[in-house]
Scaffold this active site. Sequence first.
Site, PDB file in Angstrom:
ATOM      1  N   LYS A  42       0.800  -1.234   0.000  1.00  0.00           N
ATOM      2  CA  LYS A  42       0.000   0.000   0.000  1.00  0.00           C
ATOM      3  C   LYS A  42       0.831   1.281   0.000  1.00  0.00           C
ATOM      4  O   LYS A  42       0.415   2.308   0.537  1.00  0.00           O
ATOM      5  CB  LYS A  42      -1.004   0.044   1.164  1.00  0.00           C
ATOM      6  CG  LYS A  42      -1.795  -1.199   1.438  1.00  0.00           C
ATOM      7  CD  LYS A  42      -2.130  -2.037   0.236  1.00  0.00           C
ATOM      8  CE  LYS A  42      -3.114  -1.375  -0.704  1.00  0.00           C
ATOM      9  NZ  LYS A  42      -3.241  -2.199  -1.949  1.00  0.00           N
ATOM     10  N   TRP A  47       1.788   1.795  -8.770  1.00  0.00           N
ATOM     11  CA  TRP A  47       2.295   2.979  -9.487  1.00  0.00           C
ATOM     12  C   TRP A  47       3.730   2.747  -9.968  1.00  0.00           C
ATOM     13  O   TRP A  47       4.059   2.983 -11.139  1.00  0.00           O
ATOM     14  CB  TRP A  47       2.227   4.169  -8.535  1.00  0.00           C
ATOM     15  CG  TRP A  47       2.326   5.518  -9.162  1.00  0.00           C
ATOM     16  CD1 TRP A  47       2.288   5.822 -10.492  1.00  0.00           C
ATOM     17  CD2 TRP A  47       2.452   6.754  -8.461  1.00  0.00           C
ATOM     18  NE1 TRP A  47       2.388   7.174 -10.659  1.00  0.00           N
ATOM     19  CE2 TRP A  47       2.486   7.770  -9.432  1.00  0.00           C
ATOM     20  CE3 TRP A  47       2.528   7.112  -7.110  1.00  0.00           C
ATOM     21  CZ2 TRP A  47       2.592   9.124  -9.096  1.00  0.00           C
ATOM     22  CZ3 TRP A  47       2.638   8.448  -6.770  1.00  0.00           C
ATOM     23  CH2 TRP A  47       2.671   9.441  -7.756  1.00  0.00           C
ATOM     24  N   HIS A 105       7.435  -7.548  -1.611  1.00  0.00           N
ATOM     25  CA  HIS A 105       7.224  -6.811  -0.357  1.00  0.00           C
ATOM     26  C   HIS A 105       8.227  -7.244   0.716  1.00  0.00           C
ATOM     27  O   HIS A 105       8.132  -6.821   1.852  1.00  0.00           O
ATOM     28  CB  HIS A 105       5.809  -7.068   0.169  1.00  0.00           C
ATOM     29  CG  HIS A 105       4.725  -6.483  -0.682  1.00  0.00           C
ATOM     30  ND1 HIS A 105       4.778  -5.195  -1.172  1.00  0.00           N
ATOM     31  CD2 HIS A 105       3.534  -6.990  -1.105  1.00  0.00           C
ATOM     32  CE1 HIS A 105       3.676  -4.954  -1.871  1.00  0.00           C
ATOM     33  NE2 HIS A 105       2.914  -6.029  -1.850  1.00  0.00           N
ATOM     34  N   ARG A 127       5.999   5.188   1.878  1.00  0.00           N
ATOM     35  CA  ARG A 127       4.905   6.138   2.032  1.00  0.00           C
ATOM     36  C   ARG A 127       4.749   6.444   3.516  1.00  0.00           C
ATOM     37  O   ARG A 127       5.086   5.604   4.363  1.00  0.00           O
ATOM     38  CB  ARG A 127       3.630   5.466   1.511  1.00  0.00           C
ATOM     39  CG  ARG A 127       2.453   6.381   1.349  1.00  0.00           C
ATOM     40  CD  ARG A 127       1.270   5.622   0.777  1.00  0.00           C
ATOM     41  NE  ARG A 127       0.235   6.549   0.379  1.00  0.00           N
ATOM     42  CZ  ARG A 127      -0.978   6.200  -0.017  1.00  0.00           C
ATOM     43  NH1 ARG A 127      -1.300   4.905  -0.075  1.00  0.00           N
ATOM     44  NH2 ARG A 127      -1.860   7.101  -0.349  1.00  0.00           N
ATOM     45  N   SER A 135      -4.719   3.240   3.882  1.00  0.00           N
ATOM     46  CA  SER A 135      -4.844   2.542   2.605  1.00  0.00           C
ATOM     47  C   SER A 135      -4.973   1.033   2.841  1.00  0.00           C
ATOM     48  O   SER A 135      -5.827   0.365   2.242  1.00  0.00           O
ATOM     49  CB  SER A 135      -3.616   2.838   1.738  1.00  0.00           C
ATOM     50  OG  SER A 135      -3.733   2.209   0.489  1.00  0.00           O
ATOM     51  N   TYR A 194       6.541   8.110  -1.948  1.00  0.00           N
ATOM     52  CA  TYR A 194       5.254   8.318  -2.626  1.00  0.00           C
ATOM     53  C   TYR A 194       4.916   9.815  -2.690  1.00  0.00           C
ATOM     54  O   TYR A 194       4.488  10.322  -3.722  1.00  0.00           O
ATOM     55  CB  TYR A 194       4.169   7.549  -1.844  1.00  0.00           C
ATOM     56  CG  TYR A 194       2.784   7.587  -2.439  1.00  0.00           C
ATOM     57  CD1 TYR A 194       2.329   6.554  -3.253  1.00  0.00           C
ATOM     58  CD2 TYR A 194       1.907   8.628  -2.159  1.00  0.00           C
ATOM     59  CE1 TYR A 194       1.048   6.570  -3.783  1.00  0.00           C
ATOM     60  CE2 TYR A 194       0.627   8.658  -2.683  1.00  0.00           C
ATOM     61  CZ  TYR A 194       0.198   7.628  -3.489  1.00  0.00           C
ATOM     62  OH  TYR A 194      -1.074   7.655  -4.012  1.00  0.00           O
ATOM     63  N   LYS A 261      -7.938   6.208  -3.649  1.00  0.00           N
ATOM     64  CA  LYS A 261      -7.949   7.671  -3.707  1.00  0.00           C
ATOM     65  C   LYS A 261      -6.672   8.240  -4.313  1.00  0.00           C
ATOM     66  O   LYS A 261      -6.699   9.269  -4.971  1.00  0.00           O
ATOM     67  CB  LYS A 261      -8.121   8.235  -2.301  1.00  0.00           C
ATOM     68  CG  LYS A 261      -9.533   8.679  -2.001  1.00  0.00           C
ATOM     69  CD  LYS A 261      -9.560   9.462  -0.701  1.00  0.00           C
ATOM     70  CE  LYS A 261     -10.844  10.249  -0.578  1.00  0.00           C
ATOM     71  NZ  LYS A 261     -10.943  10.903   0.741  1.00  0.00           N
TER      72      LYS A 261
HETATM   73  P1  A3P Z   1      -4.982   4.837  -1.342  1.00  0.00           P
HETATM   74  O1  A3P Z   1      -5.611   3.657  -0.702  1.00  0.00           O
HETATM   75  O2  A3P Z   1      -4.486   5.838  -0.338  1.00  0.00           O
HETATM   76  O3  A3P Z   1      -5.800   5.459  -2.405  1.00  0.00           O
HETATM   77  P2  A3P Z   1      -0.131  -0.416  -3.612  1.00  0.00           P
HETATM   78  O4  A3P Z   1      -0.095  -0.164  -5.062  1.00  0.00           O
HETATM   79  O5  A3P Z   1       1.219  -0.489  -2.969  1.00  0.00           O
HETATM   80  O6  A3P Z   1      -1.019  -1.549  -3.255  1.00  0.00           O
HETATM   81  O7  A3P Z   1      -0.738   0.891  -2.954  1.00  0.00           O
HETATM   82  C1  A3P Z   1      -2.059   1.263  -3.222  1.00  0.00           C
HETATM   83  C2  A3P Z   1      -2.172   2.760  -2.985  1.00  0.00           C
HETATM   84  O8  A3P Z   1      -1.587   3.468  -4.066  1.00  0.00           O
HETATM   85  C3  A3P Z   1      -3.630   3.182  -2.934  1.00  0.00           C
HETATM   86  O9  A3P Z   1      -3.645   4.325  -2.077  1.00  0.00           O
HETATM   87  C4  A3P Z   1      -3.887   3.515  -4.383  1.00  0.00           C
HETATM   88  O10 A3P Z   1      -5.011   4.327  -4.586  1.00  0.00           O
HETATM   89  C5  A3P Z   1      -2.596   4.239  -4.738  1.00  0.00           C
HETATM   90  N1  A3P Z   1      -2.302   4.226  -6.183  1.00  0.00           N
HETATM   91  C6  A3P Z   1      -2.516   3.222  -7.074  1.00  0.00           C
HETATM   92  N2  A3P Z   1      -2.128   3.602  -8.298  1.00  0.00           N
HETATM   93  C7  A3P Z   1      -1.644   4.860  -8.185  1.00  0.00           C
HETATM   94  C8  A3P Z   1      -1.111   5.797  -9.124  1.00  0.00           C
HETATM   95  N3  A3P Z   1      -1.005   5.502 -10.408  1.00  0.00           N
HETATM   96  N4  A3P Z   1      -0.746   6.998  -8.653  1.00  0.00           N
HETATM   97  C9  A3P Z   1      -0.860   7.318  -7.350  1.00  0.00           C
HETATM   98  N5  A3P Z   1      -1.365   6.484  -6.422  1.00  0.00           N
HETATM   99  C10 A3P Z   1      -1.750   5.265  -6.831  1.00  0.00           C
END
Ligand code: A3P
Length: 296
Positions: A42, A47, A105, A127, A135, A194, A261
């Site tokens: 998370k 990304w 991870h 993050r 998240s 992040y 989000k």
């Molecule tokens: P939120 O739950 O705060 O929205 P991971 O990819 O490590 O599982 O983390 C998921 C988090 O990254 C989520 O945060 C998700 O919305 C956010 N996320 C996913 N894709 C993203 C992107 N392209 N840019 C920015 N944040 C992104």
Amino acid sequence: GIVVPSLGEGIWLPVMLFRPILTSRKHFKAESTDIILTIMPKSGTTWLKALTFSIANRNVFSIDQSPLLTSNPHTLVPFLEYTVYPDLENPELENIPRPRIFSTHMHFKILPDSIRESGCRIIYICRNPLDQFVSHYHFILQNKIENDAVPLELDEVFDMFCQGIQPFGPFWDHMLGYWNAQLKNPQKLLFLKYEDLKQDVSSHVKQIAEFIGFPFSAEEENQGMLEQISRLCSFENLKNLKVNKSGYFIGSIKNSSFFRKGEVGDWINHLTPAMAERVNNLTETKFQSSGLVFKM
Ligand code: A3P
């Protein structure tokens, strides 16, 4: 249960990943051209996968033909622990195009030895703890990851988080392991945040490209390639793609649950000031002299 203490290293692992991690530690052989993305869950896994895949493959697929438009980033960049797990349907490691990109991870100290020892590169993204916690909490709820060991009350999950009990927790130790490794060998490990990426994606696209040995030419930069990749991998773009709006990544985990989000500071809508203070105090104590700080 979802988390069990393991390996005698003080790390909490999801039960389903216990064997895959042990197997990958034993069998995974890193190649010097491999790129390993390492992340606390998370914290930007999706990304970073999208960005690194797009940067490394920009001469293979044009932006409007990118496989990202039709595939969840997690299927394009496999989790290392799954690739060597005999019970799952795995991509053939030999057949993955070079450079191979994997994500994991795992904490730095439990990575397969060959990752630390070979010339391969590691990119870490972290993050701030409050947003990561929120998240993760939503991720559990959305995917109904529930069983006897996983409480679903925010207070309870929060208390466990503060004790370090979370998949791949303790949160702070995960970061410190990679932070210290980066201080020792900055050529090997790129440490990203992040929050910094949110502020300016394009400069990080450039930085990642240089780090993995795929620098942008002046011509590419003039053509706006940095911005095009940033836009392709943006939260809004990925979230709204048909492929990410439906279907499952694995088990009960929905593709859509990786896109909630995508903001910095959403914790304020979910946590009390007292909770934030508890985490801030913990963070201060844990990071003390490390030089590592977060923007909340
Ligand atoms: P939120 O739950 O705060 O929205 P991971 O990819 O490590 O599982 O983390 C998921 C988090 O990254 C989520 O945060 C998700 O919305 C956010 N996320 C996913 N894709 C993203 C992107 N392209 N840019 C920015 N944040 C992104």
